[in-house]
Write a protein that holds these residues in place. Structure first.
Motif, mmCIF file in Angstrom:
data_model
loop_
_atom_site.group_PDB
_atom_site.id
_atom_site.type_symbol
_atom_site.label_atom_id
_atom_site.label_comp_id
_atom_site.label_asym_id
_atom_site.label_seq_id
_atom_site.Cartn_x
_atom_site.Cartn_y
_atom_site.Cartn_z
ATOM 1 N N LEU A 238 0.645 -1.566 -0.161
ATOM 2 C CA LEU A 238 0.076 0.153 -0.116
ATOM 3 C C LEU A 238 0.376 1.434 -0.286
ATOM 4 C CD1 LEU A 238 -2.579 -0.716 2.287
ATOM 5 C CD2 LEU A 238 -2.844 -0.364 -0.063
ATOM 6 N N ARG A 239 2.102 1.281 0.730
ATOM 7 C CA ARG A 239 2.512 2.382 0.551
ATOM 8 C C ARG A 239 4.006 2.878 -0.940
ATOM 9 N NH1 ARG A 239 4.842 3.978 5.804
ATOM 10 N NH2 ARG A 239 5.788 5.269 4.797
ATOM 11 N N THR A 240 4.106 1.676 -1.157
ATOM 12 C CA THR A 240 4.990 1.413 -2.272
ATOM 13 C C THR A 240 4.059 1.384 -3.751
ATOM 14 O OG1 THR A 240 5.282 -0.536 -2.425
ATOM 15 C CG2 THR A 240 7.037 0.586 -1.502
ATOM 16 N N GLY A 241 3.026 0.968 -3.653
ATOM 17 C CA GLY A 241 1.715 1.109 -4.836
ATOM 18 C C GLY A 241 2.523 -0.138 -6.106
ATOM 19 N N GLU A 242 2.112 0.260 -6.856
ATOM 20 C CA GLU A 242 2.901 -0.608 -8.282
ATOM 21 C C GLU A 242 3.668 0.413 -9.007
ATOM 22 O OE1 GLU A 242 1.621 -4.102 -11.658
ATOM 23 O OE2 GLU A 242 0.421 -2.603 -10.491
ATOM 24 N N ARG A 243 5.134 0.022 -9.331
ATOM 25 C CA ARG A 243 6.010 0.556 -9.827
ATOM 26 C C ARG A 243 6.618 0.455 -10.935
ATOM 27 N NH1 ARG A 243 9.923 2.715 -5.216
ATOM 28 N NH2 ARG A 243 8.326 4.256 -3.784
ATOM 29 N N PRO A 244 7.400 0.824 -11.863
ATOM 30 C CA PRO A 244 8.276 0.461 -12.699
ATOM 31 C C PRO A 244 9.456 0.145 -12.058
ATOM 32 C CG PRO A 244 7.646 1.934 -13.705
ATOM 33 C CD PRO A 244 7.392 2.232 -11.946
ATOM 34 N N GLY A 245 9.666 -1.329 -12.486
ATOM 35 C CA GLY A 245 10.891 -2.010 -11.966
ATOM 36 C C GLY A 245 10.777 -3.558 -12.516
ATOM 37 N N GLY A 246 11.851 -4.180 -13.575
ATOM 38 C CA GLY A 246 12.551 -5.464 -13.929
ATOM 39 C C GLY A 246 12.317 -6.419 -12.882
ATOM 40 N N TRP A 247 12.067 -7.947 -12.799
ATOM 41 C CA TRP A 247 12.409 -8.870 -12.146
ATOM 42 C C TRP A 247 12.043 -9.874 -12.754
ATOM 43 C CZ3 TRP A 247 9.220 -12.138 -10.247
ATOM 44 C CH2 TRP A 247 7.620 -11.533 -9.372
ATOM 45 N N THR A 248 12.722 -11.108 -12.921
ATOM 46 C CA THR A 248 12.342 -12.407 -13.441
ATOM 47 C C THR A 248 12.727 -13.509 -12.147
ATOM 48 O OG1 THR A 248 13.468 -11.702 -15.529
ATOM 49 C CG2 THR A 248 13.093 -14.296 -15.601
ATOM 50 N N VAL A 249 11.791 -14.804 -12.338
ATOM 51 C CA VAL A 249 11.532 -15.550 -11.645
ATOM 52 C C VAL A 249 12.028 -16.613 -12.576
ATOM 53 C CG1 VAL A 249 9.096 -15.622 -11.630
ATOM 54 C CG2 VAL A 249 10.334 -16.959 -9.402
ATOM 55 N N GLY A 250 12.571 -17.925 -12.396
ATOM 56 C CA GLY A 250 12.549 -19.530 -12.393
ATOM 57 C C GLY A 250 12.218 -20.144 -11.843
ATOM 58 N N ILE A 251 12.118 -21.196 -11.658
ATOM 59 C CA ILE A 251 11.485 -22.452 -11.024
ATOM 60 C C ILE A 251 12.885 -23.526 -12.323
ATOM 61 C CG2 ILE A 251 9.690 -24.462 -11.206
ATOM 62 C CD1 ILE A 251 9.111 -21.530 -9.946
ATOM 63 N N TYR A 252 13.475 -24.245 -10.633
ATOM 64 C CA TYR A 252 14.576 -24.785 -11.480
ATOM 65 C C TYR A 252 13.761 -26.846 -10.606
ATOM 66 C CZ TYR A 252 17.236 -21.343 -12.604
ATOM 67 O OH TYR A 252 17.575 -20.302 -12.321
ATOM 68 N N ASP A 253 14.349 -27.935 -11.338
ATOM 69 C CA ASP A 253 13.852 -28.963 -11.124
ATOM 70 C C ASP A 253 14.569 -30.544 -12.171
ATOM 71 O OD1 ASP A 253 12.229 -31.217 -9.983
ATOM 72 O OD2 ASP A 253 11.120 -29.451 -9.965
ATOM 73 N N ARG A 254 14.365 -31.730 -11.513
ATOM 74 C CA ARG A 254 15.149 -32.938 -12.356
ATOM 75 C C ARG A 254 14.309 -33.647 -12.274
ATOM 76 N NH1 ARG A 254 19.516 -34.955 -8.483
ATOM 77 N NH2 ARG A 254 19.841 -35.720 -10.761
ATOM 78 N N PRO A 255 14.123 -35.182 -12.917
ATOM 79 C CA PRO A 255 13.282 -35.646 -13.176
ATOM 80 C C PRO A 255 13.023 -36.426 -12.133
ATOM 81 C CG PRO A 255 15.013 -36.149 -15.518
ATOM 82 C CD PRO A 255 15.420 -34.872 -14.628
ATOM 83 N N ALA A 256 11.841 -37.146 -11.993
ATOM 84 C CA ALA A 256 11.933 -37.718 -10.343
ATOM 85 C C ALA A 256 12.384 -38.854 -9.936
ATOM 86 C CB ALA A 256 10.098 -38.024 -10.543
ATOM 87 N N ALA A 257 12.608 -39.709 -11.689
ATOM 88 C CA ALA A 257 13.416 -41.052 -11.686
ATOM 89 C C ALA A 257 14.891 -40.998 -10.804
ATOM 90 C CB ALA A 257 13.550 -41.728 -12.812
ATOM 91 N N ALA A 258 15.332 -39.339 -10.545
ATOM 92 C CA ALA A 258 16.221 -39.352 -10.702
ATOM 93 C C ALA A 258 16.747 -38.865 -9.151
ATOM 94 C CB ALA A 258 18.027 -38.284 -11.486
ATOM 95 N N GLU A 259 15.857 -38.555 -8.594
ATOM 96 C CA GLU A 259 15.853 -38.293 -7.164
ATOM 97 C C GLU A 259 17.103 -38.341 -6.328
ATOM 98 O OE1 GLU A 259 12.162 -38.046 -5.561
ATOM 99 O OE2 GLU A 259 11.119 -36.433 -6.764
ATOM 100 N N PRO A 260 17.877 -38.140 -5.857
ATOM 101 C CA PRO A 260 18.704 -38.956 -4.655
ATOM 102 C C PRO A 260 18.272 -38.512 -3.155
ATOM 103 C CG PRO A 260 19.416 -36.281 -5.158
ATOM 104 C CD PRO A 260 17.765 -36.280 -5.906
ATOM 105 N N ALA A 261 18.152 -39.637 -2.810
ATOM 106 C CA ALA A 261 17.553 -39.700 -0.929
ATOM 107 C C ALA A 261 18.911 -39.041 -0.548
ATOM 108 C CB ALA A 261 18.100 -40.940 -0.858
#
Length: 286
Positions: A238-261
């Motif tokens: 509420l204080r800042t409001g929506e302002r111009p500013g760029g950012w990126t979010v990335g999602i990382y993963d691996r195949p379930a068959a390769a899950e290490p214990a």
């Protein structure tokens, strides 16, 4: 029919005298001079009007109304303006290294989203491929504040908070991922606030901004912990409001068959940072 000047002189001499035989009421030479002046004035006015019309026509042909006067085909044939290229923005790494006790492996980037405003929360939806799904946020301004929030196994939420350039990212593991994590799309919430956002002021008003290490006062570590509070984030938005500013979010993963214990030293579920370049999803920034 045109009359010569001599005809006019004769006519005036014959009929211009008064009945008493006096001289004409106006001199003949004066009348002739007046007539010549009238003719010169008319010629000058006519020439000026023609010049003004010519100038106006030229202006229309090359000015703002030119497109309206040209054939439609000529307008359509003009090339469209070139698109303005977007800014380069921040780059996501292609992989995220993960350390879980004795286990070390890399997660690959499977999904990303780019945003051009800060000050409001954004929801990112993705489909995980293993229990070790990771996330990372990069910002055009590395001093921007970032908070991530995603569900944990016990029903509560966890994530990371801090300055964008200082955060390595977070990830789940077998102990922190909610049940049903691999059964369909999942989502996380991300808030990015401008670097000059009044975090301290809002934190002191909502939580008191208790120091993490006494005597530390409301230092940056205390402000980071306060950002985990939903009410702090709400008021800050509420204080800042929506302002111009760029950012990126990335999602990382691996195949379930390769899950290490995960090894016995896995810190998942403890709320403590991992010894390595990333932290489990339940890290709360405190």
């Amino acid at each position: 029919m045109r009359h010569t000047e001599s005809d006019l002189r004769e006519l005036l001499d014959r009929y211009g005298r008064a009945p008493s035989g006096c001289e004409p009421s106006a001199g003949l030479d004066a009348i002739v001079r007046r007539g010549r002046g009238i003719r010169r004035t008319r010629r000058a006015v006519t020439a000026g009007a023609a010049l003004a019309l010519a100038v106006a026509a030229t202006g229309l042909a090359s000015g703002p109304l030119a497109d309206l006067l040209r054939p439609r085909e000529a307008v359509l044939a003009q090339p469209s303006p070139a698109a303005v290229p977007a800014g380069p923005g921040a780059d996501l790494p292609g992989t995220m290294p993960v350390v879980l006790g004795a286990d070390r492996f890399d997660l690959s980037l499977i999904h990303s989203r780019r945003f051009e405003t800060v000050g409001v929360g954004e929801t990112v939806t993705f489909t995980p491929t293993s229990h070790f799904t990771g996330n990372k946020v990069v910002c055009d301004d590395p001093r921007a504040w970032v908070v991530t929030d995603l569900p944990l196994r016990g029903g509560e939420s966890g994530g990371t908070a801090g300055r964008c350039g200082d955060l390595a990212g977070g990830h789940h593991d077998r102990l922190s991922a909610p049940s049903g994590w691999l059964e369909g799309p999942q989502s996380m919430k991300v808030w990015v606030f401008p670097a000059d956002a009044p975090v301290r002021e809002v934190a002191e008003a909502v939580t008191g901004c208790r120091p993490v290490v006494k005597p530390g006062g409301c230092d940056e570590a205390a402000q980071v912990r306060a950002l985990r509070d939903p009410e702090v984030r709400r008021r800050l938005s509420l204080r800042t409001g929506e302002r111009p500013g760029g950012w990126t979010v990335g999602i990382y993963d691996r195949p379930a068959a390769a899950e290490p214990a995960p090894g016995d030293g896995s810190p998942a579920g403890t709320g403590l940072p991992a010894e390595g370049p990333s932290a489990p999803a339940d890290r709360r920034g405190d």
